[in-house]
Design an enzyme around this catalytic site. Structure first.
Site, PDB file in Angstrom:
ATOM      1  N   SER A  71     -62.390  10.247 -18.173  1.00  0.00           N
ATOM      2  CA  SER A  71     -62.093   8.729 -18.678  1.00  0.00           C
ATOM      3  C   SER A  71     -63.717   8.057 -18.976  1.00  0.00           C
ATOM      4  CB  SER A  71     -61.552   8.054 -17.532  1.00  0.00           C
ATOM      5  OG  SER A  71     -61.340   6.706 -17.920  1.00  0.00           O
ATOM      6  N   GLU A  76     -55.446   8.454 -20.026  1.00  0.00           N
ATOM      7  CA  GLU A  76     -53.853   8.841 -20.664  1.00  0.00           C
ATOM      8  C   GLU A  76     -53.365  10.146 -20.118  1.00  0.00           C
ATOM      9  OE1 GLU A  76     -51.978   7.164 -21.961  1.00  0.00           O
ATOM     10  OE2 GLU A  76     -52.958   5.969 -23.350  1.00  0.00           O
ATOM     11  N   HIS A 108     -54.840  14.131 -28.536  1.00  0.00           N
ATOM     12  CA  HIS A 108     -54.583  12.842 -28.710  1.00  0.00           C
ATOM     13  C   HIS A 108     -55.652  11.794 -29.531  1.00  0.00           C
ATOM     14  CE1 HIS A 108     -53.626   8.269 -28.256  1.00  0.00           C
ATOM     15  NE2 HIS A 108     -54.515   8.320 -27.517  1.00  0.00           N
ATOM     16  N   HIS A 164     -57.101   8.401 -32.341  1.00  0.00           N
ATOM     17  CA  HIS A 164     -56.778   7.109 -32.925  1.00  0.00           C
ATOM     18  C   HIS A 164     -57.373   7.257 -34.514  1.00  0.00           C
ATOM     19  CE1 HIS A 164     -57.180   4.863 -28.778  1.00  0.00           C
ATOM     20  NE2 HIS A 164     -56.321   5.935 -28.665  1.00  0.00           N
ATOM     21  N   TYR A 170     -46.099  19.260 -48.306  1.00  0.00           N
ATOM     22  CA  TYR A 170     -45.338  20.001 -47.660  1.00  0.00           C
ATOM     23  C   TYR A 170     -46.066  20.708 -46.247  1.00  0.00           C
ATOM     24  CZ  TYR A 170     -48.374  24.070 -48.887  1.00  0.00           C
ATOM     25  OH  TYR A 170     -49.319  24.815 -49.073  1.00  0.00           O
ATOM     26  N   HIS A 227     -51.424   2.349 -31.823  1.00  0.00           N
ATOM     27  CA  HIS A 227     -52.308   2.773 -30.892  1.00  0.00           C
ATOM     28  C   HIS A 227     -52.750   4.322 -31.530  1.00  0.00           C
ATOM     29  CE1 HIS A 227     -52.548   4.739 -26.344  1.00  0.00           C
ATOM     30  NE2 HIS A 227     -53.484   5.163 -27.369  1.00  0.00           N
ATOM     31  N   TYR A 280     -45.845  33.632 -43.563  1.00  0.00           N
ATOM     32  CA  TYR A 280     -46.939  33.509 -44.305  1.00  0.00           C
ATOM     33  C   TYR A 280     -48.303  33.976 -43.396  1.00  0.00           C
ATOM     34  CZ  TYR A 280     -50.461  31.159 -46.973  1.00  0.00           C
ATOM     35  OH  TYR A 280     -51.656  30.750 -47.797  1.00  0.00           O
TER      36      TYR A 280
HETATM   37 ZN   LIG Z   1     -55.222   6.391 -26.874  1.00  0.00          ZN
END
Ligand SMILES: [Zn+2]
Length: 226
Positions: A45, A76, A97, A99, A118, A160, A213
């Site tokens: 954090s 999070e 995650h 932003h 695609y 967010h 592929y």
């Molecule tokens: Zn966040």
């Protein structure tokens, strides 16, 4: 050091996330889950990615109990744990995650990412939905994100950012880049006032084609390019 390799990867990809422009400052977070141990390694954090060494990466249980590391886990951690608890059958072993600018712009508009290109099929679906807004770091955010995500491997979080997961960090990271690129393309189409969206059937055809592929990866971490 517990989960040493995973902690090295998280430190490395954190720096990459900053240099690639997917994150600024301390925004966003990365984790890898080891189902045999029942632990996840997650970025700490409030520590900048260029200041994060492998030892700063935190190893904790899915309930947030730190088992190795001196830092606090990302605020999070509950969001990450929510995906590991419920998406194992979809190959959820690593989460990115961010932003990132364009994905967050669409999330702020309440606008799903649509099949404008695609490459959205790399996320396993034809539309990336938007989870309703709630405060960051809360169990409610984890619940809403997981519920909204359904069968795909990505979800926008209103006002967010975005969450995406995969069996490896390399793949989850590649998906985060694809999402940002898709969001930018969609934004440009919207700004120009014209957008042709591919149908679910057209994306299903792409998904079928992806199955055969490219090169067989030498290790799980390599990504095909499309
Ligand atoms: Zn966040």
């Amino acid at each position: 050091m517990l989960m040493e390799k995973e902690r090295e990867l998280i430190a490395e990809y954190g720096r990459k996330m900053s240099t690639d422009g997917l994150s600024r400052g301390t925004a966003g977070n990365i984790s890898i889950y080891d189902p045999a141990l029942g632990y996840m390694a997650i970025s700490p954090s409030g520590l900048g990615y260029f200041d994060t060494e492998p030892a700063d990466v935190v190893v904790c249980t899915l309930d947030g109990k730190v088992v190795d590391g001196t830092r606090k886990p990302s605020s999070e951690y509950g969001l990450h744990a929510g995906f590991y608890k419920t998406k194992a059958d979809q190959g959820c072993l690593s989460i990115v995650h961010t932003h990132s600018d364009y994905a967050t712009t669409l999330a702020c508009m309440g606008e799903p990412i649509r099949a404008v290109h695609y490459v959205i099929a790399t996320l396993g679906l034809h539309e990336i939905p938007v989870a309703p807004y709630t405060t960051f770091g809360t169990p409610e955010l984890a619940r809403l994100a997981v519920e909204t995500c359904k069968e795909g491997r990505a979800v926008l979080l209103a006002n967010h950012g975005v969450v995406t997961f995969a069996p490896t960090l390399a793949k989850a990271y590649s998906q985060a880049g694809n999402i940002e690129s898709l969001a930018k393309t969609q934004w440009q189409c919207m700004a120009a006032g014209r957008m042709n969206v591919l149908s679910k059937e057209q994306i299903d055809d792409v998904l079928e084609r992806f199955k055969t592929y490219g090169q067989k990866p030498a290790s799980g971490g390599q990504q095909n390019s499309y």
